[in-house]
Design an enzyme around this catalytic site. Structure first.
Site, PDB file in Angstrom:
ATOM      1  N   SER A  85       0.836  -1.131  -0.072  1.00 48.57           N
ATOM      2  CA  SER A  85      -0.072   0.238  -0.153  1.00 48.57           C
ATOM      3  C   SER A  85       0.920   1.125   0.188  1.00 48.57           C
ATOM      4  O   SER A  85       1.654   1.439  -0.992  1.00 48.57           O
ATOM      5  CB  SER A  85      -0.894  -0.103   1.204  1.00 48.57           C
ATOM      6  N   HIS A 236      -7.486  -6.325   0.506  1.00 48.55           N
ATOM      7  CA  HIS A 236      -6.184  -5.421   0.361  1.00 48.55           C
ATOM      8  C   HIS A 236      -5.038  -5.919   1.350  1.00 48.55           C
ATOM      9  O   HIS A 236      -3.740  -5.653   1.027  1.00 48.55           O
ATOM     10  CB  HIS A 236      -6.504  -3.837   0.719  1.00 48.55           C
TER      11      HIS A 236
END
Length: 255
Positions: A85, A236
């Site tokens: 991320s 994610h």
């Protein structure tokens, strides 16, 4: 310099640098660190404004990439780099601006792309929790639950609550992260147009929306050698959803 934790032994291979995502810390990638440390040196970082690293009003990706470059130069001059991320964006910026420092690049569920979402509500939630008399993490979870419904998100955030401090505190520079949120979710409009032509592995969560067609195009534009793999049953935080598969795949890629 960033706070770092070293695991594994020095070897003939380049060390591995691990860069976590927003609201994380070096220990969030602990499973990956343990797997990779079986054969080589692993450097787990607290990114600036997170964990035990320094606070700074500049949280731009060139600044984050500069922090990574400083660590790599101090550790010998080249590394394999993995980022998730926010850490993945920092790692990509590093590869574009200092390609000589990166042997291989692994990116977890992110692209060099300006996203339209925001994580400011999580900052609102952390700032709303009364920390003054907290002694138990279970009580902190209960209080945070008034603002964050998802248990997994609360558990993730609470890893960075320092209950030993008087009073307890979040180990984030929340004011800067709030102010810099557009920069965090974005991608610099003046980012280098050059490409990184080294080996790149992008692992994306099949149930995440962070890597779809527009993001794949951005990856191809900046990282032409990238191999993109989608992991079924993962979102994610794919290293938490599919820890063994992610660790084995990354270990094989880094060699």
């Amino acid at each position: 310099m960033l706070n770092m934790t070293l695991t594994g032994e020095d070897s003939t291979q380049a060390p591995v640098l691990l860069a976590h995502g927003l609201f994380g810390s070096g220990k969030n990638l602990g499973g990956l660190a343990r797997r990779l440390a079986e054969t080589r040196r692993v450097i787990s970082l607290d990114m600036r404004n997170h964990g035990d690293s320094f606070h700074d009003p500049d949280h731009s990706y060139p600044a984050l990439a500069g922090d990574l470059a400083e660590i790599i130069r101090a550790q010998g001059g080249q590394a394999d780099v993995l980022g998730h991320s926010m850490g993945g964006k920092a790692a990509m910026m590093l590869a574009l601006t200092h390609p000589e420092l990166v042997r291989r690049l692994a990116v977890l569920d992110i692209a060099p792309f300006a996203y339209g979402h925001t994580q400011t509500p999580l900052i609102d939630a952390m700032e709303a929790v009364d920390l003054r008399d907290l002694k138990l993490r279970s009580e902190a979870d209960r209080r945070l639950g008034d603002y964050v419904d998802t248990p997994g998100v609360r558990a993730f955030l609470l890893q960075s609550l320092d209950l030993k401090s008087l009073p307890p505190r979040w180990k984030f520079n929340l004011a800067t992260l709030r102010e810099q949120m557009p920069t965090l979710v974005g991608w610099p409009s003046d980012a280098p147009k050059a490409t990184f032509d080294g080996p790149v592995l992008v692992l994306a969560g099949a149930e995440s929306d962070y890597v779809r067609e527009p993001q794949v195009e951005a990856i191809r534009a900046h990282l032409p050698q990238a191999k993109i793999r989608f992991l079924a049953g993962s979102g994610h935080w794919l290293h938490a959803d599919r820890p063994s598969e992610v660790a084995d795949t990354v270990a094989e890629f880094f060699g």
